[in-house]
Design a protein around this motif. Structure first.
Motif, PDB file in Angstrom:
ATOM      1  N   UNK A 146       0.849  -1.195   0.000  1.00 49.14           N
ATOM      2  CA  UNK A 146       0.000   0.000   0.000  1.00 49.14           C
ATOM      3  C   UNK A 146       0.884   1.246   0.000  1.00 49.14           C
ATOM      4  N   UNK A 147       0.547   2.188  -0.892  1.00 50.48           N
ATOM      5  CA  UNK A 147       1.273   3.452  -0.934  1.00 50.48           C
ATOM      6  C   UNK A 147       0.666   4.434   0.063  1.00 50.48           C
ATOM      7  N   UNK A 148       1.529   5.196   0.700  1.00 55.58           N
ATOM      8  CA  UNK A 148       1.069   6.180   1.669  1.00 55.58           C
ATOM      9  C   UNK A 148       1.303   7.589   1.112  1.00 55.58           C
ATOM     10  N   UNK A 149       0.382   8.484   1.420  1.00 56.12           N
ATOM     11  CA  UNK A 149       0.509   9.874   0.997  1.00 56.12           C
ATOM     12  C   UNK A 149       1.226  10.670   2.070  1.00 56.12           C
ATOM     13  N   UNK A 150       2.059  11.567   1.624  1.00 56.09           N
ATOM     14  CA  UNK A 150       2.887  12.358   2.532  1.00 56.09           C
ATOM     15  C   UNK A 150       2.138  13.624   2.941  1.00 56.09           C
ATOM     16  N   UNK A 151       1.872  13.821   4.241  1.00 57.17           N
ATOM     17  CA  UNK A 151       1.162  15.030   4.674  1.00 57.17           C
ATOM     18  C   UNK A 151       1.923  16.308   4.359  1.00 57.17           C
ATOM     19  N   UNK A 152       3.245  16.229   4.340  1.00 56.77           N
ATOM     20  CA  UNK A 152       4.025  17.419   4.006  1.00 56.77           C
ATOM     21  C   UNK A 152       3.830  17.810   2.542  1.00 56.77           C
ATOM     22  N   UNK A 153       3.687  16.790   1.698  1.00 56.03           N
ATOM     23  CA  UNK A 153       3.435  17.081   0.283  1.00 56.03           C
ATOM     24  C   UNK A 153       2.058  17.700   0.097  1.00 56.03           C
ATOM     25  N   UNK A 154       1.090  17.193   0.844  1.00 57.11           N
ATOM     26  CA  UNK A 154      -0.253  17.763   0.757  1.00 57.11           C
ATOM     27  C   UNK A 154      -0.234  19.221   1.198  1.00 57.11           C
ATOM     28  N   UNK A 155       0.454  19.520   2.276  1.00 59.17           N
ATOM     29  CA  UNK A 155       0.552  20.890   2.745  1.00 59.17           C
ATOM     30  C   UNK A 155       1.188  21.790   1.697  1.00 59.17           C
ATOM     31  N   UNK A 156       2.212  21.283   1.023  1.00 60.91           N
ATOM     32  CA  UNK A 156       2.873  22.084  -0.006  1.00 60.91           C
ATOM     33  C   UNK A 156       1.954  22.336  -1.191  1.00 60.91           C
ATOM     34  N   UNK A 157       1.228  21.297  -1.598  1.00 60.70           N
ATOM     35  CA  UNK A 157       0.262  21.470  -2.688  1.00 60.70           C
ATOM     36  C   UNK A 157      -0.789  22.508  -2.296  1.00 60.70           C
ATOM     37  N   UNK A 158      -1.325  22.383  -1.077  1.00 58.69           N
ATOM     38  CA  UNK A 158      -2.327  23.331  -0.622  1.00 58.69           C
ATOM     39  C   UNK A 158      -1.816  24.750  -0.583  1.00 58.69           C
ATOM     40  N   UNK A 159      -0.584  24.912  -0.138  1.00 57.07           N
ATOM     41  CA  UNK A 159       0.020  26.244  -0.083  1.00 57.07           C
ATOM     42  C   UNK A 159       0.193  26.824  -1.479  1.00 57.07           C
ATOM     43  N   UNK A 160       0.676  25.988  -2.400  1.00 59.70           N
ATOM     44  CA  UNK A 160       0.905  26.448  -3.775  1.00 59.70           C
ATOM     45  C   UNK A 160      -0.408  26.788  -4.476  1.00 59.70           C
ATOM     46  N   UNK A 161      -1.378  25.883  -4.375  1.00 56.00           N
ATOM     47  CA  UNK A 161      -2.663  26.105  -5.039  1.00 56.00           C
ATOM     48  C   UNK A 161      -3.391  27.290  -4.412  1.00 56.00           C
ATOM     49  N   UNK A 162      -3.407  27.344  -3.081  1.00 58.56           N
ATOM     50  CA  UNK A 162      -4.101  28.421  -2.396  1.00 58.56           C
ATOM     51  C   UNK A 162      -3.530  29.790  -2.708  1.00 58.56           C
ATOM     52  N   UNK A 163      -2.213  29.877  -2.802  1.00 58.13           N
ATOM     53  CA  UNK A 163      -1.569  31.152  -3.111  1.00 58.13           C
ATOM     54  C   UNK A 163      -2.013  31.674  -4.472  1.00 58.13           C
ATOM     55  N   UNK A 164      -2.196  30.754  -5.430  1.00 61.14           N
ATOM     56  CA  UNK A 164      -2.674  31.151  -6.753  1.00 61.14           C
ATOM     57  C   UNK A 164      -4.146  31.528  -6.701  1.00 61.14           C
ATOM     58  N   UNK A 165      -4.963  30.702  -6.053  1.00 61.55           N
ATOM     59  CA  UNK A 165      -6.415  30.897  -6.053  1.00 61.55           C
ATOM     60  C   UNK A 165      -6.815  32.223  -5.415  1.00 61.55           C
ATOM     61  N   UNK A 166      -6.185  32.604  -4.305  1.00 60.42           N
ATOM     62  CA  UNK A 166      -6.590  33.838  -3.623  1.00 60.42           C
ATOM     63  C   UNK A 166      -5.587  34.980  -3.817  1.00 60.42           C
ATOM     64  N   UNK A 167      -4.558  34.727  -4.619  1.00 62.58           N
ATOM     65  CA  UNK A 167      -3.602  35.775  -5.008  1.00 62.58           C
ATOM     66  C   UNK A 167      -2.906  36.420  -3.822  1.00 62.58           C
ATOM     67  N   UNK A 168      -2.606  35.621  -2.832  1.00 59.68           N
ATOM     68  CA  UNK A 168      -1.768  36.071  -1.724  1.00 59.68           C
ATOM     69  C   UNK A 168      -1.208  34.845  -1.026  1.00 59.68           C
ATOM     70  N   UNK A 169      -0.095  35.027  -0.362  1.00 63.89           N
ATOM     71  CA  UNK A 169       0.491  33.913   0.372  1.00 63.89           C
ATOM     72  C   UNK A 169      -0.403  33.531   1.539  1.00 63.89           C
TER      73      UNK A 169
END
Length: 261
Positions: free
Chosen positions: A1-24
């Motif tokens: 079974x493959x496991x998802x990395x919570x740190x990777x999820x946080x990074x994706x969320x940070x990257x996507x969110x910064x674009x979506x709301x146009x601020x860090x």
């Protein structure tokens, strides 16, 4: 079974969110703040089932309809303008459209958010077409509204037998607003779907979700994705009602049946 990395999820969320709301994104100080980054942006906004423009319409209409914090609405509006996914005139038109389906108070809420963000971004005010710029014959306008209703909904519009049908549905909603060119029909459809979902009114919900597919505006898969995006601001209990309606309307549509079958 493959496991998802919570740190990777946080990074994706940070990257996507910064674009979506146009601020860090600010570092979360509470669980609800962390959930915006690690779930809403990382796992909903990053999904491939809807284009970002559509997600903006759904999110903006949902946030405007929920009477929530104005800074959340401002984030979406600023992000849509900064990304170039929505223009200033499209957002102004969206405010008019949500006013019809969620009430003028909610439309004003969105319009004021647009004004705040446009001023912050230094945007030139957008010229807009008048609600109606030429003289009209009242009877012809009613018929035009009935015809537009048919084009949008796939069945004849209501006869003008009450003030609500005549002055509301036939004259303005379909006789004028849906015919305005500043927003395409697919964009208006997303806003409408949020409005009827918020109403919890069975007939408008069924007719508009069925019409979304029958018109070619939205696919069945996109409507399934709509429910998840809508749930962010509506909440899971209300969205569960819409999920049931979407499943039923997809079944009817794919079987060649009408919304009321």
């Amino acid at each position: 079974m493959d496991f998802l990395d919570p740190l990777e999820r946080t990074q994706v969320g940070s990257d996507v969110g910064t674009v979506v709301i146009a601020r860090a994104l600010d570092g979360p100080a509470t669980p609800i703040e962390a959930s915006w980054r690690d779930y809403i942006f990382a796992e909903i906004w990053s999904r491939p089932g809807l284009d970002r423009r559509s997600r903006y319409f759904i999110a903006i209409a949902s946030a405007a309809s929920s009477n929530g914090p104005v800074d959340v609405l401002d984030d979406y509006v600023r992000g849509a303008l900064t990304c170039g996914d929505l223009s200033l005139i499209e957002l102004r038109e969206a405010a008019l459209h949500i006013a019809v389906y969620a009430g003028w108070s909610r439309g004003v809420e969105l319009d004021r958010s647009i004004s705040r963000c446009a001023e912050t971004l230094g945007l030139i005010p957008a010229a807009f077409a008048p609600i109606r710029g030429e003289p009209w014959n009242p009877q012809e306008r009613v018929q035009q509204g009935i015809d537009e209703f048919n084009a949008v909904m796939g069945f004849p519009g209501p006869p003008p037998v009450t003030p609500f049908f005549e002055a509301g549905i036939d004259n303005f909603v379909f006789g004028e607003m849906w015919k305005r060119s500043a927003l395409d029909q697919r964009s208006r459809r997303w806003i409408t779907l949020v409005g009827v979902s918020e109403s919890c009114a069975p007939t408008p919900i069924k007719t508009h979700f069925h019409a979304a597919m029958a018109s070619g505006n939205c696919s069945a898969k996109e409507l399934q994705e709509f429910v998840l995006q809508y749930a962010v601001h509506a909440g899971w209990p209300k969205a569960s009602i819409i999920q049931g309606a979407v499943i039923a309307m997809i079944r009817n549509f794919e079987a060649g049946l009408g919304w009321d079958a």
